[in-house]
Design an enzyme around this catalytic site. Structure first.
Site, PDB file in Angstrom:
ATOM      1  N   GLY A 105     -36.524 -81.188  -7.245  1.00  0.00           N
ATOM      2  CA  GLY A 105     -35.692 -80.695  -8.421  1.00  0.00           C
ATOM      3  C   GLY A 105     -34.484 -79.500  -7.273  1.00  0.00           C
ATOM      4  O   GLY A 105     -34.119 -79.480  -6.420  1.00  0.00           O
ATOM      5  N   TYR A 106     -34.981 -78.588  -7.687  1.00  0.00           N
ATOM      6  CA  TYR A 106     -34.777 -76.884  -6.878  1.00  0.00           C
ATOM      7  C   TYR A 106     -35.672 -76.648  -6.128  1.00  0.00           C
ATOM      8  O   TYR A 106     -35.737 -75.605  -5.883  1.00  0.00           O
ATOM      9  CB  TYR A 106     -34.491 -76.027  -8.007  1.00  0.00           C
ATOM     10  N   ASP A 107     -36.840 -77.332  -6.144  1.00  0.00           N
ATOM     11  CA  ASP A 107     -38.105 -76.894  -5.000  1.00  0.00           C
ATOM     12  C   ASP A 107     -37.543 -76.186  -3.371  1.00  0.00           C
ATOM     13  O   ASP A 107     -38.304 -74.881  -3.433  1.00  0.00           O
ATOM     14  CB  ASP A 107     -39.517 -77.812  -4.703  1.00  0.00           C
ATOM     15  N   HIS A 122     -45.123 -72.395 -12.222  1.00  0.00           N
ATOM     16  CA  HIS A 122     -45.013 -72.542 -13.709  1.00  0.00           C
ATOM     17  C   HIS A 122     -45.499 -73.669 -14.314  1.00  0.00           C
ATOM     18  O   HIS A 122     -46.409 -73.428 -15.552  1.00  0.00           O
ATOM     19  CB  HIS A 122     -43.347 -73.233 -13.732  1.00  0.00           C
ATOM     20  N   ALA A 129     -41.193 -89.485 -12.242  1.00  0.00           N
ATOM     21  CA  ALA A 129     -42.992 -89.580 -11.148  1.00  0.00           C
ATOM     22  C   ALA A 129     -43.281 -88.408 -10.150  1.00  0.00           C
ATOM     23  O   ALA A 129     -44.713 -88.191  -9.793  1.00  0.00           O
ATOM     24  CB  ALA A 129     -42.047 -90.814 -10.243  1.00  0.00           C
ATOM     25  N   THR A 174     -43.572 -88.475 -19.318  1.00  0.00           N
ATOM     26  CA  THR A 174     -42.793 -88.305 -18.447  1.00  0.00           C
ATOM     27  C   THR A 174     -42.583 -89.352 -17.865  1.00  0.00           C
ATOM     28  O   THR A 174     -42.961 -90.550 -17.489  1.00  0.00           O
ATOM     29  CB  THR A 174     -43.341 -86.837 -17.730  1.00  0.00           C
ATOM     30  N   ASP A 200     -41.185 -79.763 -20.969  1.00  0.00           N
ATOM     31  CA  ASP A 200     -39.522 -79.170 -20.541  1.00  0.00           C
ATOM     32  C   ASP A 200     -39.740 -78.082 -19.284  1.00  0.00           C
ATOM     33  O   ASP A 200     -40.669 -77.223 -19.733  1.00  0.00           O
ATOM     34  CB  ASP A 200     -38.964 -79.318 -21.935  1.00  0.00           C
TER      35      ASP A 200
END
Length: 210
Positions: free
Chosen positions: A166-168, A193, A18, A15, A80
């Protein structure tokens, strides 16, 4: 690096995100998998990386891990993951990282999603973070393992917290009042997840340390 030389005990986390790399390294350290040296893509020579064109999280994770294992001769883990919003019929899903049109634009993705569900009432703002993680061991073993993890919750109307990415900042897990970005790293790893998927991989990773 000479392909296939000295690969024992080394694991490549395929990946360039980071935040993901920090999380995955932390999880492996907590699992006390001594004997495994964890590398990121910055630690190996560059190789061509195919675009994520899979229709599922699993397809994308396996493709990334296969490319990394073939190019480096190292066992490779790739994941992913994304956000599946109930009111959007599971989208953005595999498009989560590029929902606003540019890959990795966290702020743009988040703002677009909030705009799209702005009129959705609170009781219908359910969502889940979903992760597929793949471990690919290069030839001659050629083993492939895929596991999944899911984290249910709901979406709030304004970002809160700085501990995630991200969407956190807009995702509140079930049983919580805090967003994912307001949880401590240990709390997030225990429930997320990605944490669930990685724990499912641990028995397979442990064989690499032997």
């Amino acid at each position: 690096m000479t392909r296939g030389t000295g690969a024992a005990g080394r694991l490549l986390l395929a990946t360039r995100n980071a935040g993901k790399l920090v999380e995955l390294r932390r999880m492996l350290a907590a699992a006390d998998l001594g004997g495994i040296e964890v590398l990121g893509l910055a630690d190996v020579p560059e190789f061509p990386e195919a675009p994520e064109t899979g229709a599922t999280f699993a397809e994308n994770a396996v493709a990334k891990a296969r490319d990394a294992a073939a190019a480096t001769g190292l066992p490779a883990v790739a994941d992913d993951s994304g956000l599946a919003v109930d009111a959007l019929n599971g989208m953005p899903g595999v498009l989560s990282a590029r929902w606003s049109g540019r890959h990795g634009d966290d702020r743009g993705n988040l703002e677009l999603l909030l705009g799209q569900i702005g009129d959705v009432p609170d009781e219908r703002r359910g969502a889940a973070f979903v992760c597929a993680a793949a471990l690919v061991v290069p030839e001659p073993a050629g083993d492939e393992t895929v596991v999944h993890g899911e984290w249910r919750g709901r979406l709030v109307r304004a970002p809160r917290g700085t501990n995630g990415f991200g969407y956190d900042p807009i995702f509140v897990p079930e049983g919580e009042e805090r967003t994912s970005a307001e949880l401590s790293p240990a709390e997030k790893d225990a429930a997320s997840h990605r944490g669930r998927a990685m724990r499912a991989l641990l028995p397979h990773l442990a064989t690499l340390a032997r």
